[in-house]
Design a protein around this motif. Structure first.
Motif, short mmCIF file in Angstrom:
data_model
loop_
_atom_site.label_atom_id
_atom_site.label_comp_id
_atom_site.label_asym_id
_atom_site.label_seq_id
_atom_site.Cartn_x
_atom_site.Cartn_y
_atom_site.Cartn_z
N ASN A 1 -6.86 14.11 -17.56
CA ASN A 1 -6.35 15.47 -17.32
C ASN A 1 -6.90 16.09 -16.04
O ASN A 1 -6.98 17.31 -15.92
N ASN B 1 -4.75 4.26 -13.73
CA ASN B 1 -3.60 4.46 -14.61
C ASN B 1 -3.45 3.31 -15.60
O ASN B 1 -3.04 3.51 -16.75
N HIS C 1 -3.03 13.86 -12.77
CA HIS C 1 -1.92 14.38 -11.97
C HIS C 1 -2.33 14.32 -10.49
O HIS C 1 -3.41 14.80 -10.12
N THR D 1 -5.05 9.59 -17.91
CA THR D 1 -3.95 10.51 -17.63
C THR D 1 -4.42 11.53 -16.59
O THR D 1 -5.37 12.27 -16.82
N GLY E 1 4.39 5.30 -12.77
CA GLY E 1 4.30 6.14 -13.96
C GLY E 1 3.24 7.22 -13.87
O GLY E 1 2.87 7.81 -14.90
N ILE E 2 2.76 7.52 -12.67
CA ILE E 2 1.74 8.55 -12.47
C ILE E 2 2.45 9.87 -12.16
O ILE E 2 3.36 9.91 -11.32
N GLU E 3 2.04 10.93 -12.81
CA GLU E 3 2.63 12.25 -12.55
C GLU E 3 2.26 12.69 -11.14
O GLU E 3 1.08 12.80 -10.79
N THR E 4 3.27 12.95 -10.32
CA THR E 4 3.06 13.19 -8.90
C THR E 4 3.86 14.40 -8.45
O THR E 4 5.00 14.61 -8.89
N THR E 5 3.25 15.19 -7.56
CA THR E 5 3.91 16.36 -6.98
C THR E 5 3.70 16.34 -5.48
O THR E 5 2.59 16.07 -5.00
N ALA F 1 4.91 7.53 -8.32
CA ALA F 1 5.86 7.85 -9.38
C ALA F 1 6.44 6.58 -10.00
O ALA F 1 6.69 6.53 -11.22
#
Length: 486
Positions: free
Chosen positions: A249, A269, A276, A274, A299-303, A296
């Motif tokens: 997190n 990962n 971001h 988990t 499967g990694i949360e990416t912005t 991405a």
């Protein structure tokens, strides 16, 4: 009749075959044209070239090999000064070569000491044999005539002065056999303060001309192979440390497109962590978009955010992870453009900045000349030439690299472990020899780089190298930042 006198221009000159010369010239041409992408690929290709030189070059003695490797490293650095990893791998290999020579010298000294000890033990065994023969003769004499034995064992004293002289002699000198050797040997070593320090010869200057290629070539080729194996497993060695630094997190901020950082996130990962990742777009080449797409796909949360929003999101970030193009001697680093503002914003919010990089990027260069460490992109990447009003009214600077000060870095994660920026000085002394800081061969070591430059074979190699250079110049130049391993 063959003339045994060597040509004066070839005295002390290492011989390099036409095949090796062609490989060197091709590599230098590709460096100059930036056709080898990424520091990792450049370092690996550099070690391949040096392995060819060590294994096939008739360099004769180690001092000639050191000069030859230094000259190749200098030519590569001059061809592309911003690829500092070429000089780094050369310095590392030269340090390994010097250490191997020191080990050979220690082995030679140990063998000489063993030979001396063996001769001393042989002499001691001879003295023991004489003592045993004397004891046997005395025992036989005691059986035949006890009185004579007493006479032999007790000295006859005729006067007090003689008694004093005899007493003095007996108290000082040990008994002596008829053959002139002492009957008892007592050698007591006196304690010394210097015995507390290890016996090392690393600080003693060696004469490398005493080490021949026939005895050292296999050792040096094995050392190059070990360096290549280490280089090929660097990303894996760094990635396995990610589980100790990335927790569940967490929000991590990064920039650019770094293969080392990608492996770092990928391994974390895979261990079911988990987290971001926020990636800046890294204008003007927008390499951040490529990096975000890779994460991405894993499967990694990416912005993705614009570069101007770094300070706004930093208060929500747990740590900053950066790649590096080079690690400087003072603990700073050269990284992709935009890294300096990330580190400065992280310093303001007390967010730790973690740099992931292999030790082959550690360079003894100090950031005295900032222009020499900065690569500029074409102004057209920022301002279009069609915009005459803006293009003619301003001067456009588009740097591709940033210099990050050591005060802004919290930790370096390398293939050898995690280190603070202040520890870089220690790593430099362990990895490189002081004589190799400047890659300059000995003055007057040899006049020409290749022996037999007038031969047809080498001339053919030169023609082939020129043809390769022309072919490389005809090929398109890669775009700025393409596949850059930061």
């Amino acid at each position: 009749m063959t003339n045994s006198k060597q040509h004066p221009s070839r005295v002390g000159t290492p011989h390099v075959s036409a095949r090796v010369q062609l490989a060197i010239e091709t590599f230098i041409t590709h460096l100059r044209r930036r056709q080898i992408h990424g520091s990792h690929n450049v370092a690996e290709k550099m070690l391949d070239i040096i392995r060819m030189v060590v294994s096939s070059g008739k360099w004769g003695t180690v001092n000639v090999l050191i000069d030859l490797i230094k000259l190749i490293g200098k030519r590569c650095q001059d061809a592309q000064p911003l690829e500092l990893c070429t000089g780094n791998v050369v310095r590392r290999l030269l340090n390994v070569i010097r250490e191997e020579c020191h080990q050979l010298r220690i082995q030679q000294k140990a063998a000489a000491a063993a030979a001396t000890a063996s001769s001393a033990s042989t002499a001691a065994a001879g003295d023991a044999t004489v003592d045993a023969q004397l004891a046997t003769a005395t025992a036989a004499l005691s059986l035949s005539s006890p009185t004579s034995v007493a006479a032999l064992s007790s000295p006859v004293i005729t006067s007090p002065s003689a008694a004093n002289a005899a007493g003095t002699a007996s108290s000082v000198d040990p008994p002596v056999s008829p053959h002139g050797s002492h009957l008892h040997h007592h050698h007591v070593a006196k304690p010394s303060v210097f015995s507390l320090f290890p016996d090392t010869d690393m600080d003693v200057e060696l004469d490398y001309s005493q080490f021949k290629s026939t005895a050292t070539k296999s050792l040096f080729v094995e050392a190059v192979n070990e360096m290549l194996d280490e280089l090929r497993s660097i990303h894996e060695s760094i990635a396995t440390q990610s589980v100790a630094h990335i927790h569940s997190n967490e929000i991590i901020l990064t920039c650019g497109d770094s293969h080392t950082a990608e492996s770092f996130f990928k391994y974390a990962n895979s261990k079911k962590r988990t987290f971001h990742v926020i990636v800046t777009e890294t204008a003007p080449d927008l390499s951040g978009h490529k990096f975000a797409a890779k994460l991405a796909a894993l499967g990694i949360e990416t912005t993705v955010i614009p570069d101007s929003a770094v300070f706004a999101v930093m208060s929500r970030v747990n740590k900053v992870v950066l790649g590096s193009h080079a690690i400087l001697a003072n603990g700073g680093l050269v990284a992709v453009a935009g890294s300096a503002q990330l580190a400065a914003a992280a310093k303001h919010y007390s967010v730790p900045v973690v740099v992931v990089a292999g030790l082959y990027k550690l360079t003894p260069t100090h950031p005295f000349d900032l222009d020499a460490l900065t690569r500029m992109s074409a102004p057209s990447s920022v301002v279009e030439y069609a915009d005459d009003a803006l293009a003619g009214a301003c001067e456009v600077w588009a740097p591709m690299c940033d210099l990050v000060e050591p005060e802004l870095v919290s930790l370096f994660i390398t293939n050898e472990g995690a280190f603070a920026p202040s520890y870089m000085y220690r790593l430099l002394t362990e990895s490189y020899h002081p004589e190799d800081t400047v890659l300059e061969p000995r003055k007057g070591a040899f006049d020409k780089f290749f022996a037999g430059t007038g031969s047809a074979g080498v001339q053919g190699g030169k023609k082939a190298a020129a043809a390769t250079a022309r072919k490389a110049m005809e090929s398109p130049v890669p775009e700025a930042g393409e596949d850059e391993d930061q």
